[in-house]
Design a protein around this motif. Structure first.
Motif, PDB file in Angstrom:
ATOM      1  N   VAL A  54       0.863  -1.127   0.055  1.00  0.00           N
ATOM      2  CA  VAL A  54       0.017   0.089  -0.118  1.00  0.00           C
ATOM      3  C   VAL A  54       0.927   1.221  -0.011  1.00  0.00           C
ATOM      4  O   VAL A  54       0.927   2.012   0.904  1.00  0.00           O
ATOM      5  CB  VAL A  54      -1.074  -0.162   1.289  1.00  0.00           C
ATOM      6  N   PRO A  55       1.666   1.526  -1.000  1.00  0.00           N
ATOM      7  CA  PRO A  55       2.693   2.750  -0.850  1.00  0.00           C
ATOM      8  C   PRO A  55       1.999   3.883  -0.824  1.00  0.00           C
ATOM      9  O   PRO A  55       2.400   5.053  -0.209  1.00  0.00           O
ATOM     10  CB  PRO A  55       3.394   2.688  -2.322  1.00  0.00           C
ATOM     11  N   ALA A  56       0.880   4.312  -1.231  1.00  0.00           N
ATOM     12  CA  ALA A  56       0.100   5.644  -1.108  1.00  0.00           C
ATOM     13  C   ALA A  56      -0.128   5.803   0.395  1.00  0.00           C
ATOM     14  O   ALA A  56      -0.331   6.940   0.752  1.00  0.00           O
ATOM     15  CB  ALA A  56      -1.063   5.584  -1.930  1.00  0.00           C
ATOM     16  N   LEU A  57      -0.601   4.470   1.053  1.00  0.00           N
ATOM     17  CA  LEU A  57      -1.160   4.587   2.391  1.00  0.00           C
ATOM     18  C   LEU A  57      -0.038   4.788   3.407  1.00  0.00           C
ATOM     19  O   LEU A  57      -0.037   5.556   4.312  1.00  0.00           O
ATOM     20  CB  LEU A  57      -1.948   3.562   2.682  1.00  0.00           C
ATOM     21  N   GLU A  58       1.115   4.146   2.758  1.00  0.00           N
ATOM     22  CA  GLU A  58       2.371   4.390   3.695  1.00  0.00           C
ATOM     23  C   GLU A  58       2.887   5.779   3.562  1.00  0.00           C
ATOM     24  O   GLU A  58       3.359   6.384   4.439  1.00  0.00           O
ATOM     25  CB  GLU A  58       3.604   3.395   3.036  1.00  0.00           C
ATOM     26  N   MET A  59       3.151   6.359   2.376  1.00  0.00           N
ATOM     27  CA  MET A  59       3.513   7.790   2.394  1.00  0.00           C
ATOM     28  C   MET A  59       2.669   8.778   3.195  1.00  0.00           C
ATOM     29  O   MET A  59       2.904   9.731   3.776  1.00  0.00           O
ATOM     30  CB  MET A  59       3.661   8.214   0.876  1.00  0.00           C
ATOM     31  N   MET A  60       1.353   8.361   3.091  1.00  0.00           N
ATOM     32  CA  MET A  60       0.264   9.319   3.819  1.00  0.00           C
ATOM     33  C   MET A  60       0.713   9.132   5.122  1.00  0.00           C
ATOM     34  O   MET A  60       0.476  10.265   5.882  1.00  0.00           O
ATOM     35  CB  MET A  60      -1.092   8.499   3.779  1.00  0.00           C
ATOM     36  N   TYR A  61       1.253   7.978   5.846  1.00  0.00           N
ATOM     37  CA  TYR A  61       1.402   8.168   7.218  1.00  0.00           C
ATOM     38  C   TYR A  61       2.701   8.943   7.280  1.00  0.00           C
ATOM     39  O   TYR A  61       3.001   9.624   8.401  1.00  0.00           O
ATOM     40  CB  TYR A  61       1.750   6.621   7.577  1.00  0.00           C
ATOM     41  N   ILE A  62       3.699   9.158   6.565  1.00  0.00           N
ATOM     42  CA  ILE A  62       4.772  10.045   6.552  1.00  0.00           C
ATOM     43  C   ILE A  62       4.368  11.478   6.821  1.00  0.00           C
ATOM     44  O   ILE A  62       4.848  12.230   7.396  1.00  0.00           O
ATOM     45  CB  ILE A  62       5.911   9.772   5.273  1.00  0.00           C
ATOM     46  N   TRP A  63       3.231  11.564   6.012  1.00  0.00           N
ATOM     47  CA  TRP A  63       2.704  13.152   6.239  1.00  0.00           C
ATOM     48  C   TRP A  63       1.728  13.225   7.189  1.00  0.00           C
ATOM     49  O   TRP A  63       1.056  14.248   7.240  1.00  0.00           O
ATOM     50  CB  TRP A  63       2.268  13.597   4.729  1.00  0.00           C
ATOM     51  N   ASN A  64       1.511  12.377   7.877  1.00  0.00           N
ATOM     52  CA  ASN A  64       0.561  12.185   9.377  1.00  0.00           C
ATOM     53  C   ASN A  64      -0.644  12.484   8.854  1.00  0.00           C
ATOM     54  O   ASN A  64      -1.711  12.913   9.437  1.00  0.00           O
ATOM     55  CB  ASN A  64       0.895  13.640  10.074  1.00  0.00           C
ATOM     56  N   GLY A  65      -1.048  11.777   7.806  1.00  0.00           N
ATOM     57  CA  GLY A  65      -2.364  11.830   6.977  1.00  0.00           C
ATOM     58  C   GLY A  65      -3.588  10.986   7.949  1.00  0.00           C
ATOM     59  O   GLY A  65      -4.737  11.464   7.971  1.00  0.00           O
ATOM     60  N   TYR A  66      -3.092  10.251   8.747  1.00  0.00           N
ATOM     61  CA  TYR A  66      -4.246   9.586   9.485  1.00  0.00           C
ATOM     62  C   TYR A  66      -4.717  10.265  10.779  1.00  0.00           C
ATOM     63  O   TYR A  66      -5.708   9.970  11.149  1.00  0.00           O
ATOM     64  CB  TYR A  66      -3.681   8.204  10.127  1.00  0.00           C
ATOM     65  N   ALA A  67      -3.882  11.352  11.180  1.00  0.00           N
ATOM     66  CA  ALA A  67      -4.661  12.164  12.106  1.00  0.00           C
ATOM     67  C   ALA A  67      -5.925  13.091  11.354  1.00  0.00           C
ATOM     68  O   ALA A  67      -6.507  13.646  12.190  1.00  0.00           O
ATOM     69  CB  ALA A  67      -3.605  13.252  12.582  1.00  0.00           C
ATOM     70  N   VAL A  68      -5.707  13.162  10.140  1.00  0.00           N
ATOM     71  CA  VAL A  68      -7.002  13.841   9.349  1.00  0.00           C
ATOM     72  C   VAL A  68      -8.039  12.940   9.200  1.00  0.00           C
ATOM     73  O   VAL A  68      -9.210  13.348   9.766  1.00  0.00           O
ATOM     74  CB  VAL A  68      -6.428  14.119   7.870  1.00  0.00           C
ATOM     75  N   ILE A  69      -7.829  11.805   8.623  1.00  0.00           N
ATOM     76  CA  ILE A  69      -9.182  10.841   8.747  1.00  0.00           C
ATOM     77  C   ILE A  69      -9.563  10.475   9.939  1.00  0.00           C
ATOM     78  O   ILE A  69     -10.654  10.019   9.996  1.00  0.00           O
ATOM     79  CB  ILE A  69      -8.571   9.590   7.740  1.00  0.00           C
ATOM     80  N   GLY A  70      -8.480  10.446  10.989  1.00  0.00           N
ATOM     81  CA  GLY A  70      -9.313  10.081  12.318  1.00  0.00           C
ATOM     82  C   GLY A  70     -10.350  10.865  12.771  1.00  0.00           C
ATOM     83  O   GLY A  70     -10.966  10.541  13.782  1.00  0.00           O
ATOM     84  N   LYS A  71     -10.461  12.198  12.175  1.00  0.00           N
ATOM     85  CA  LYS A  71     -11.733  13.133  12.523  1.00  0.00           C
ATOM     86  C   LYS A  71     -12.879  12.568  11.700  1.00  0.00           C
ATOM     87  O   LYS A  71     -13.946  13.226  12.055  1.00  0.00           O
ATOM     88  CB  LYS A  71     -11.301  14.338  12.269  1.00  0.00           C
ATOM     89  N   CYS A  72     -12.795  11.749  10.770  1.00  0.00           N
ATOM     90  CA  CYS A  72     -13.864  11.252  10.131  1.00  0.00           C
ATOM     91  C   CYS A  72     -14.158   9.721  10.024  1.00  0.00           C
ATOM     92  O   CYS A  72     -13.396   9.063   9.275  1.00  0.00           O
ATOM     93  CB  CYS A  72     -13.507  11.724   8.712  1.00  0.00           C
ATOM     94  N   PRO A  73     -15.032   9.175  11.088  1.00  0.00           N
ATOM     95  CA  PRO A  73     -15.129   7.796  10.838  1.00  0.00           C
ATOM     96  C   PRO A  73     -15.260   7.068   9.662  1.00  0.00           C
ATOM     97  O   PRO A  73     -14.925   5.900   9.378  1.00  0.00           O
ATOM     98  CB  PRO A  73     -16.487   7.637  11.904  1.00  0.00           C
ATOM     99  N   ASP A  74     -16.153   7.737   8.967  1.00  0.00           N
ATOM    100  CA  ASP A  74     -16.461   7.120   7.446  1.00  0.00           C
ATOM    101  C   ASP A  74     -15.052   6.774   6.916  1.00  0.00           C
ATOM    102  O   ASP A  74     -14.746   6.026   6.079  1.00  0.00           O
ATOM    103  CB  ASP A  74     -17.457   7.778   6.552  1.00  0.00           C
ATOM    104  N   LEU A  75     -14.161   7.791   6.648  1.00  0.00           N
ATOM    105  CA  LEU A  75     -13.066   7.708   6.023  1.00  0.00           C
ATOM    106  C   LEU A  75     -12.301   6.753   6.653  1.00  0.00           C
ATOM    107  O   LEU A  75     -11.547   6.130   6.106  1.00  0.00           O
ATOM    108  CB  LEU A  75     -12.537   9.348   5.987  1.00  0.00           C
ATOM    109  N   THR A  76     -12.110   6.958   8.007  1.00  0.00           N
ATOM    110  CA  THR A  76     -10.942   5.766   8.545  1.00  0.00           C
ATOM    111  C   THR A  76     -11.770   4.594   8.128  1.00  0.00           C
ATOM    112  O   THR A  76     -10.969   3.713   8.217  1.00  0.00           O
ATOM    113  CB  THR A  76     -11.204   5.970  10.088  1.00  0.00           C
ATOM    114  N   GLU A  77     -12.930   4.111   8.601  1.00  0.00           N
ATOM    115  CA  GLU A  77     -13.564   2.844   8.109  1.00  0.00           C
ATOM    116  C   GLU A  77     -13.233   2.228   6.776  1.00  0.00           C
ATOM    117  O   GLU A  77     -12.713   1.026   6.630  1.00  0.00           O
ATOM    118  CB  GLU A  77     -15.156   2.835   8.515  1.00  0.00           C
ATOM    119  N   GLY A  78     -13.194   3.223   5.748  1.00  0.00           N
ATOM    120  CA  GLY A  78     -12.828   2.985   4.409  1.00  0.00           C
ATOM    121  C   GLY A  78     -11.363   2.645   4.192  1.00  0.00           C
ATOM    122  O   GLY A  78     -11.000   1.551   3.610  1.00  0.00           O
TER     123      GLY A  78
END
Length: 573
Positions: free
Chosen positions: A416-440
């Motif tokens: 999952v290279p796109a999702l790994e790079m998303m972690y490098i830029w702290n993107g999970y702190a963004v989707i963490g505010k949206c349960p539907d995005l986090t579930e997806g």
């Protein structure tokens, strides 16, 4: 009269008003006032005229010379074009020479005395102390351009000396302001604003550095208050906005002060509703709040607001790319990565890598845009490496190392290279505010985990499994499934010996485990794992960024301790 014609007439009248104001003040305007007027002109789509106006007085006014050079530097920073950097560097050098003309003329005896004692600024005229602050700012700008433009160690040392001299000048000017013997001139408020801006910016930057970097800076004479934001409030909104929406977010634990950023931005957005940079920050704030659709609208509005500097568009493209990543709309994310790869020179490696990463997220039946193939794109990534100040960008190093898995000899796809790079830029702190995005996102990661279980065993299997565990753990944490998230982070810690290449996963898993504990009242355990992550692991990918995040988490732990929050019992040996 059509609506758009009416708007043009209003804008022209507004610019004439600004111009008249500038003409009235041009003989006495301070560097800070000049800065704000520059915002009025440049950010209200008057870039060309602003440049011409400042250029016309660069030979006889240190304020105009500094401002014109700063405009060119802003352009160079956004284009990364070699000629733009050269022009900006030469212009800033000329601006420094103009500032030198207005500085106090020292005798040989004065110069010798300054080697032993700090110079007494109380006997300077108002113009001479204004020249000092303009000179210090020129030094800082030239240092930044030196780091970006030259790769050899001599240039790097020269840049460091400029930073040190600038810092010392700002500190001396700050001491002057606090001196009871200083006589305030008519432009004192502008002078004080410029000094507080410089000192505050240095302190703000120092507050984020890990301890080991601070020790090195203190060795060469640079030290300051850990956090002194009061120096900046009301003086440099954009710097504070950068701090709250980027620096503390990307280099921290994803807990930027959104409320403060909104408060700072509100009056400027009301005054400049079409100001591109303020629209950009508005989009950034919406992103951090998890309002992704609203953020997309803001960034699109920012692109429409001006056409003079395409680089503002590129900043928006970068943010839009991530917005569509959060929504798992891989085709749109790919579209913006493709635009960046074709139009922007900041990091071709990162842009091409992200294009390939998004293509790898496509389904087997999805049409590949332009006939692109992710394997071919991954293979050209190493050939695009860029160096700044003699060093490769950490993100580029990361992308290049990951891309090597696609070498013809024995290609092993990234999970999952796109999702790994998303972690490098702290993107999970963004989707963490949206349960539907986090579930997806959790669903996508669960599918990737199942695919790994079905795939043939390779030497990289443990690395890939631990990566997916880390990202799943973040999703589970934000969904409130704390015990499951803890198990995922501990899994990486317990299997660290099996990891062959992605050693960065181990300290980051400990970091995430520590933050999880601290968020749930287990401060002592959290600090223990932060110290373990900080002390026990070295020479891994994105190490500096991880240390910044550890430092931010330690600050958080200290704050919790001072507020009297108790920690719980440990569940990890």
């Amino acid at each position: 009269m059509y609506k758009w014609e009416y708007q043009i007439v209003l804008e022209r009248l507004y610019y004439l008003h600004i111009w008249h104001r500038f003409d009235c003040y041009q003989n006495m305007v301070s560097s800070l006032e000049c800065y704000f007027l520059k915002i009025n002109l440049v950010l209200n789509l008057c870039n060309l005229r602003a440049r011409l106006f400042f250029f016309n007085r660069t030979k006889d006014s240190m304020y105009h010379a500094l401002t014109y050079a700063t405009i060119l530097e802003m352009q160079a920073m956004m284009t990364f074009d070699a000629q733009d950097m050269l022009n900006a560097g030469n212009t800033m050098k000329e601006a420094q020479a103009i500032c030198q003309k207005f500085r106090k003329k020292l005798t040989v005896a004065d110069s010798f005395n300054n080697l032993v004692h700090r110079q007494n600024l109380e006997h300077f005229t108002e113009e001479e102390i204004h020249a000092e602050i303009c000179y210090a700012e020129c030094l800082l700008h030239r240092a930044a351009l030196t780091f970006l433009q030259d790769e050899n160690m001599v240039s790097f040392i020269k840049g460091g000396i400029k930073v040190r001299n600038s810092y010392q000048t700002y500190r001396e000017l700050d001491s002057l302001i606090q001196s009871p013997n200083y006589v305030k001139g008519k432009n004192y408020l502008h002078f004080e604003g410029g000094v507080k801006l410089g000192v505050g910016a240095f302190n703000l930057t120092l507050s984020m550095f890990p301890t080991r970097i601070l020790r090195l800076l203190e060795f060469v004479g640079i030290s300051g208050s850990k956090v002194n934001i009061t120096h900046l409030v009301g003086l440099c909104t954009m710097l504070l906005l950068c701090y709250h929406t980027f620096m503390t977010f990307v280099l921290g634990t994803g807990k930027g002060n959104v409320e403060e950023a909104e408060r700072l931005l509100k009056p400027y957005l009301a005054r400049y509703p079409k100001g591109a940079i303020f629209l950009f920050f508005a989009g950034r704030i919406e992103t951090i709040k998890g309002n992704i659709d609203t953020a997309v609208s803001r960034f699109e509005e920012c692109c429409e607001a001006q056409q003079h500097w395409k680089q503002f568009h590129h900043m928006c493209y970068w943010e839009l790319m991530w917005c569509f990543t959060y929504k798992r709309q891989w085709r749109m994310a790919y579209f913006y990565a493709d635009l960046l790869s074709k139009e922007n020179n900041w990091s071709k490696v990162t842009y091409i890598y992200m294009k390939a990463a998004y293509l790898s997220m496509f389904g087997p039946d999805d049409h590949r845009p332009f006939g692109d193939n992710e394997v071919e794109l991954f293979r050209i990534v190493p050939s695009l490496k860029l160096k700044i100040a003699g060093k490769s960008l950490p993100t580029e190093k990361f992308a290049i190392r990951k891309s090597r898995r696609y070498l013809p000899s024995n290609p092993v796809p990234l999970p999952v290279p796109a999702l790994e790079m998303m972690y490098i830029w702290n993107g999970y702190a963004v989707i963490g505010k949206c349960p539907d995005l986090t579930e997806g996102m959790l669903q996508t990661l669960t599918e990737a985990e199942a695919a790994l279980e079905r795939s043939p065993a390779t030497e990289l299997l443990a690395d890939d499994q631990c990566l997916v565990k880390l990202l799943k753990g973040l999703c589970l944490k934000h969904l409130g499934k704390i015990s499951e998230a803890e198990d995922h982070f501990i899994y990486i810690h317990l299997n660290e010996r099996k990891i062959k290449y992605d050693h960065y996963l181990i300290p980051n898993a400990l970091l995430e485990l520590a933050v999880l504990y601290m968020d749930h009242g287990r401060r002592e355990e959290g600090v223990k794992f932060l110290e373990r992550a900080k002390q026990n692991y070295k020479n891994y990918s994105m190490e500096t960024r991880t240390h910044f995040r550890i430092q931010a988490a330690l600050h958080q732990a200290k704050s919790v301790s001072e507020n009297g929050v108790h920690s719980g019992a440990s569940a990890v040996s």
